[in-house]
Enzyme design. Structure first.
Site, mmCIF file in Angstrom:
data_model
loop_
_atom_site.group_PDB
_atom_site.id
_atom_site.type_symbol
_atom_site.label_atom_id
_atom_site.label_comp_id
_atom_site.label_asym_id
_atom_site.label_seq_id
_atom_site.Cartn_x
_atom_site.Cartn_y
_atom_site.Cartn_z
ATOM 1 C CB SER A 127 -0.885 0.152 0.946
ATOM 2 O OG SER A 127 -1.673 0.409 1.151
ATOM 3 C CG ASP B 82 -4.365 -1.499 -0.729
ATOM 4 O OD1 ASP B 82 -3.767 -2.557 0.135
ATOM 5 O OD2 ASP B 82 -4.164 0.164 0.076
#
Length: 271
Positions: free
Chosen positions: A27, A147
């Site tokens: 991320s 993500d």
């Protein structure tokens, strides 16, 4: 935005020439690892906090216009190409192996993409940071990604499987933290359930997987195969925090935490 803690840690590492043979970023951590590996001190912090008032960077306007709360054009083209140029030559000269963790929406599995050339591989950094509900699904070579934190927020087991006997893990939550069940699950089912049922299943179980990984991490820390750097107190900053003073304070906390642990870290790495 909690990644500013990591930015502080990595800037201290740069100052002290602390480096690693392998780096895995998840991320926002994948974005920050890029500036760390190109040895651009302060750049990670600047790219998070320097454009908070620019509607191209983040906000509901960007979301309504593009489908991304954090503007992809601004983050992955305008900033690295124009506003705060990225040092591609330094990155490519760095011998560290760098992997970005992404989530395959169809399989519901984590994938670990080797990043060698950020002109070409920036798409995987973007995918790793594409928050569900707040970002468009990113299709790369006919595969849908979001993500990396959905499936592997803390890739300690992946690092161990690579043969890394010593692991330095930077977390953006303190030891008191345990993830709770995602309250947006009904929205996630509505948004992704028909197209990506395995993705939704992962997000429904994410808190269990995350907390079990924390348990594994703390066991490994006791055994001496993991060195942890994490905030000394609860972090009150959310995913989309825009208060510059709060972000600056968290960055400083990351820097000072790394500084306090530096001697122990060096002994750990040299032993």
């Amino acid at each position: 935005m909690r990644g500013v803690f990591t930015a502080g840690v990595l800037d201290y590492f740069l100052e002290e020439d602390i480096s690693f043979g392998t780096c895995l970023g998840v991320s926002a951590g994948s974005c920050l690892a890029c500036s760390y590996l190109s040895k651009q001190h302060g750049r990670g912090y600047r790219t998070i906090t320097g454009y908070l008032d620019d509607p191209r960077y983040c906000g509901i306007g960007s979301f309504l216009k593009t489908g991304d709360y954090f503007g992809a054009e601004m983050l992955y083209r305008t900033i690295p190409d124009e506003l705060d140029p990225y040092d591609h030559e330094m990155f490519e000269a760095n011998p560290a192996r760098f992997y970005a963790v992404v989530t395959n929406c169809e399989t519901g599995q984590a994938e670990y993409k080797r990043i060698r050339d950020l002109h070409r591989d920036i798409c995987y950094i973007r995918a790793s940071s594409s928050l569900p509900l707040m970002s468009r699904t990113l299709w790369i070579r006919k595969k849908p990604y979001l993500d990396g934190g959905i499936t592997d927020s803390i890739p300690i087991r992946k690092s161990e499987s690579m043969g890394n006997e010593k692991n330095v893990v930077v977390l953006t939550r303190g030891r008191e933290y345990r993830k709770q069940r995602n309250r947006t699950v009904p929205l996630l089912r509505l948004r992704y359930g028909r197209q990506f049922p395995k993705l939704v299943e992962c997000m429904e179980n994410r808190h269990r997987v995350y907390n079990e990984t924390l348990d594994h991490l703390y066991r490994k820390e006791k055994e001496g195969s993991v060195f942890l750097i994490q905030p000394p107190k609860p972090v009150e900053i959310g995913r989309i925090e825009k208060d510059g003073e709060k972000l600056k304070a968290l960055y400083s906390q990351g820097y000072e935490t790394a500084k306090r642990q530096a001697e122990a870290l060096r002994k750990y790495l040299e032993s």
